[in-house]
Design a protein around this motif. Structure first.
Motif, PDB file in Angstrom:
ATOM      1  N   UNK A  39       0.853  -1.271   0.014  1.00  0.00           N
ATOM      2  CA  UNK A  39      -0.083   0.080   0.114  1.00  0.00           C
ATOM      3  C   UNK A  39       0.782   1.500   0.032  1.00  0.00           C
ATOM      4  N   UNK A  40       1.908   1.348   0.438  1.00  0.00           N
ATOM      5  CA  UNK A  40       3.015   2.583   0.740  1.00  0.00           C
ATOM      6  C   UNK A  40       3.793   2.501  -0.508  1.00  0.00           C
ATOM      7  N   UNK A  41       3.963   1.737  -1.338  1.00  0.00           N
ATOM      8  CA  UNK A  41       4.913   1.729  -2.359  1.00  0.00           C
ATOM      9  C   UNK A  41       4.858   2.885  -3.197  1.00  0.00           C
ATOM     10  N   UNK A  42       3.661   3.503  -3.698  1.00  0.00           N
ATOM     11  CA  UNK A  42       3.542   4.615  -4.461  1.00  0.00           C
ATOM     12  C   UNK A  42       3.891   5.967  -3.852  1.00  0.00           C
ATOM     13  N   UNK A  43       4.624   6.145  -2.537  1.00  0.00           N
ATOM     14  CA  UNK A  43       4.758   7.339  -2.050  1.00  0.00           C
ATOM     15  C   UNK A  43       4.815   7.191  -0.709  1.00  0.00           C
ATOM     16  N   UNK A  44       5.199   6.309   0.132  1.00  0.00           N
ATOM     17  CA  UNK A  44       5.278   6.077   1.575  1.00  0.00           C
ATOM     18  C   UNK A  44       6.519   6.932   2.066  1.00  0.00           C
ATOM     19  N   UNK A  46       9.711   6.471   2.503  1.00  0.00           N
ATOM     20  CA  UNK A  46      10.747   5.698   3.260  1.00  0.00           C
ATOM     21  C   UNK A  46      11.647   4.889   2.440  1.00  0.00           C
ATOM     22  N   UNK A  47      11.823   5.568   0.813  1.00  0.00           N
ATOM     23  CA  UNK A  47      12.522   4.950   0.052  1.00  0.00           C
ATOM     24  C   UNK A  47      12.795   3.465  -0.410  1.00  0.00           C
ATOM     25  N   UNK A  48      13.886   2.883  -0.386  1.00  0.00           N
ATOM     26  CA  UNK A  48      14.011   1.392  -0.578  1.00  0.00           C
ATOM     27  C   UNK A  48      13.671   0.495   0.588  1.00  0.00           C
ATOM     28  N   UNK A  49      13.162   1.143   1.717  1.00  0.00           N
ATOM     29  CA  UNK A  49      12.783   0.410   2.705  1.00  0.00           C
ATOM     30  C   UNK A  49      11.345  -0.064   2.425  1.00  0.00           C
ATOM     31  N   UNK A  50      10.540   0.681   1.556  1.00  0.00           N
ATOM     32  CA  UNK A  50       9.149   0.409   1.108  1.00  0.00           C
ATOM     33  C   UNK A  50       9.285  -0.995   0.231  1.00  0.00           C
ATOM     34  N   UNK A  51      10.424  -1.149  -0.692  1.00  0.00           N
ATOM     35  CA  UNK A  51      10.580  -2.295  -1.464  1.00  0.00           C
ATOM     36  C   UNK A  51      10.906  -3.705  -0.364  1.00  0.00           C
ATOM     37  N   UNK A  52      11.820  -3.271   0.489  1.00  0.00           N
ATOM     38  CA  UNK A  52      12.113  -4.456   1.712  1.00  0.00           C
ATOM     39  C   UNK A  52      10.973  -4.754   2.155  1.00  0.00           C
ATOM     40  N   UNK A  53       9.973  -3.921   2.725  1.00  0.00           N
ATOM     41  CA  UNK A  53       8.809  -4.381   3.504  1.00  0.00           C
ATOM     42  C   UNK A  53       7.887  -5.122   2.367  1.00  0.00           C
ATOM     43  N   UNK A  54       7.900  -4.453   1.358  1.00  0.00           N
ATOM     44  CA  UNK A  54       6.940  -5.276   0.474  1.00  0.00           C
ATOM     45  C   UNK A  54       7.375  -6.643   0.044  1.00  0.00           C
ATOM     46  N   UNK A  89       6.952   8.619   7.980  1.00  0.00           N
ATOM     47  CA  UNK A  89       6.737   8.627   6.452  1.00  0.00           C
ATOM     48  C   UNK A  89       5.603   9.518   6.026  1.00  0.00           C
ATOM     49  N   UNK A  90       5.117   9.173   5.061  1.00  0.00           N
ATOM     50  CA  UNK A  90       3.843   9.908   4.533  1.00  0.00           C
ATOM     51  C   UNK A  90       2.556   8.920   4.908  1.00  0.00           C
ATOM     52  N   UNK A  91       1.506   9.487   5.128  1.00  0.00           N
ATOM     53  CA  UNK A  91       0.249   8.778   5.416  1.00  0.00           C
ATOM     54  C   UNK A  91      -0.116   7.837   4.392  1.00  0.00           C
TER      55      UNK A  91
END
Length: 151
Positions: A39-44, A46-54, A89-91
């Motif tokens: 859900x946060x991939x398009x603008x969360x 937190x950079x690369x951490x978004x991909x790691x979490x996904x 991060x961003x909401x």
């Protein structure tokens, strides 16, 4: 309302997601937690951490195809990610500042339902009656699922 609405939403989610019969119910919920993981991939923010979490969420969701426990763990992981986004991060909904906070309240309620085995309302009532008549619980699927995690 800030605290109540996320709980209402999570109960409505559990009621709606309890409609499909098993094993489809578990699989649909595994797909839902996979979607939440991205859900946060398009603008969360937190950079690369978004991909790691996904990536982690995708693995947990995949395991959730066969285990309610993994689906519950996926929702708990998403709860933690919501908290991180609320503070750093961003909401999750760009125009709703506290949306990640609300999601962090909603997700553990959904996780609890999943850790109970994703029961339908009828199954919940049946369990409650059995527990009241026997004076003890009836062995919730949580223990079974945790055994699978340890394997």
């Amino acid at each position: 309302m800030r605290y109540l609405m996320p709980v209402v939403i999570s109960v409505l989610y559990a009621l709606l997601m309890s409609l499909p019969r098993e094993p489809h119910r578990r699989r649909v919920n595994a797909v839902m937690v996979a979607g939440a993981g991205a859900a946060y991939l398009s603008g969360g923010g937190l950079g690369g951490w978004e991909f790691a979490f996904t990536a982690v969420a995708t693995y947990v969701a995949y395991r959730g195809l066969e285990s309610w426990t993994f689906i519950g763990v996926g929702w708990l992981l998403h709860t933690a990610w919501d908290v991180v986004h609320h503070f750093k991060g961003h909401p999750i909904i760009p125009f709703a500042h506290d949306s990640s906070f609300g999601c962090a309240i909603c997700d553990p309620v959904i996780a609890l339902w999943c850790l109970w085995g994703g029961p339908s309302p009828r199954e919940l009532l049946r369990r409650g009656r059995r527990a009241m008549s026997s004076g003890a619980g009836d062995g919730l699927p949580l223990s079974e699922g945790l055994d699978r995690v340890v394997e």
